[in-house]
Design an enzyme around this catalytic site. Sequence first.
Site, PDB file in Angstrom:
ATOM      1  N   HIS A 127      46.611  40.126  41.139  1.00 34.21           N
ATOM      2  CA  HIS A 127      46.846  41.226  40.204  1.00 34.21           C
ATOM      3  C   HIS A 127      46.785  42.555  40.968  1.00 34.21           C
ATOM      4  CE1 HIS A 127      42.336  40.692  40.023  1.00 34.21           C
ATOM      5  NE2 HIS A 127      42.466  41.937  40.405  1.00 34.21           N
TER       6      HIS A 127
HETATM    7  C1  T46 Z   1      39.602  42.201  41.504  1.00 35.86           C
HETATM    8  C2  T46 Z   1      39.267  41.068  42.384  1.00 35.86           C
HETATM    9  C3  T46 Z   1      38.983  41.495  43.795  1.00 35.86           C
HETATM   10  C4  T46 Z   1      33.788  40.539  33.818  1.00 35.86           C
HETATM   11  O1  T46 Z   1      33.345  40.185  32.705  1.00 35.86           O
HETATM   12  N1  T46 Z   1      33.356  41.707  34.388  1.00 35.86           N
HETATM   13  C5  T46 Z   1      33.797  42.126  35.601  1.00 35.86           C
HETATM   14  O2  T46 Z   1      33.352  43.191  36.084  1.00 35.86           O
HETATM   15  C6  T46 Z   1      34.777  41.330  36.287  1.00 35.86           C
HETATM   16  C7  T46 Z   1      35.314  41.777  37.633  1.00 35.86           C
HETATM   17  C8  T46 Z   1      35.201  40.163  35.695  1.00 35.86           C
HETATM   18  N2  T46 Z   1      34.707  39.785  34.485  1.00 35.86           N
HETATM   19  C9  T46 Z   1      35.124  38.496  33.920  1.00 35.86           C
HETATM   20  C10 T46 Z   1      36.587  38.393  33.514  1.00 35.86           C
HETATM   21  C11 T46 Z   1      36.897  36.917  33.696  1.00 35.86           C
HETATM   22  O3  T46 Z   1      36.519  36.200  32.534  1.00 35.86           O
HETATM   23  O4  T46 Z   1      34.945  37.478  34.914  1.00 35.86           O
HETATM   24  C12 T46 Z   1      35.947  36.502  34.826  1.00 35.86           C
HETATM   25  C13 T46 Z   1      36.683  36.322  36.166  1.00 35.86           C
HETATM   26  O5  T46 Z   1      37.458  37.521  36.443  1.00 35.86           O
HETATM   27  P1  T46 Z   1      38.863  37.464  37.208  1.00 35.86           P
HETATM   28  O6  T46 Z   1      39.600  36.245  36.815  1.00 35.86           O
HETATM   29  O7  T46 Z   1      39.555  38.777  36.994  1.00 35.86           O
HETATM   30  O8  T46 Z   1      38.359  37.326  38.732  1.00 35.86           O
HETATM   31  P2  T46 Z   1      39.195  37.463  40.080  1.00 35.86           P
HETATM   32  O9  T46 Z   1      38.338  36.929  41.156  1.00 35.86           O
HETATM   33  O10 T46 Z   1      40.570  36.902  39.941  1.00 35.86           O
HETATM   34  O11 T46 Z   1      39.376  39.068  40.303  1.00 35.86           O
HETATM   35  C14 T46 Z   1      38.232  39.856  40.549  1.00 35.86           C
HETATM   36  C15 T46 Z   1      38.249  41.122  39.676  1.00 35.86           C
HETATM   37  O12 T46 Z   1      38.394  40.772  38.306  1.00 35.86           O
HETATM   38  C16 T46 Z   1      39.368  42.053  40.038  1.00 35.86           C
HETATM   39  O13 T46 Z   1      39.181  43.314  39.424  1.00 35.86           O
HETATM   40  O14 T46 Z   1      40.191  43.183  41.931  1.00 35.86           O
HETATM   41  O15 T46 Z   1      38.194  40.239  41.919  1.00 35.86           O
END
Ligand code: T46
Length: 131
Positions: free
Chosen positions: A50
């Site tokens: 993303h």
């Molecule tokens: C990014 C990369 C480097 C939360 O509830 N609070 C938070 O602060 C974050 C970051 C995530 N979440 C929840 C949302 C999803 O249910 O945690 C779960 C996993 O998040 P996501 O699928 O977005 O994770 P990544 O590893 O794909 O991405 C993350 C960050 O979300 C993103 O901002 O830049 O790491």
Amino acid sequence: MKICKIFNFLPHGDDRGWLVSLDKYSGLPFEIRRAYYIYGTESGLVRGKHAHKQLHQVAICLSGSCKMVLDNGFQRESLVIDSPKIGVDLPPMLWHEMHDFSDDCILLVLASDYYNEEDYIRDYQKFKKAL
Ligand code: T46
């Protein structure tokens, strides 16, 4: 043009080991409003995929290693990060993916703002159009 910008942190060392302190005076491009960390990701899985509209972040691999893939819509670069002494700049509108997590990888991410799902662009074609 190089997409990947790296911050080299200055560790304070003595005979007990190392300490890195990060704040707005140590060269980070924003004031930290949020920190989160990623661990326990299986090596074959990909995270990220993303861009953020407004959010600015810096990613630091505290333990183990992973590969960061960065894409500005025109060029793609990748680098393996495996040191707590460097940070990878993740500015707004930079598509980023994380691959090849080692079993012991702990990826710390410092962020300029609170979590907001509205700030994510998760579709690559929409990202390209928004540039
Ligand atoms: C990014 C990369 C480097 C939360 O509830 N609070 C938070 O602060 C974050 C970051 C995530 N979440 C929840 C949302 C999803 O249910 O945690 C779960 C996993 O998040 P996501 O699928 O977005 O994770 P990544 O590893 O794909 O991405 C993350 C960050 O979300 C993103 O901002 O830049 O790491």
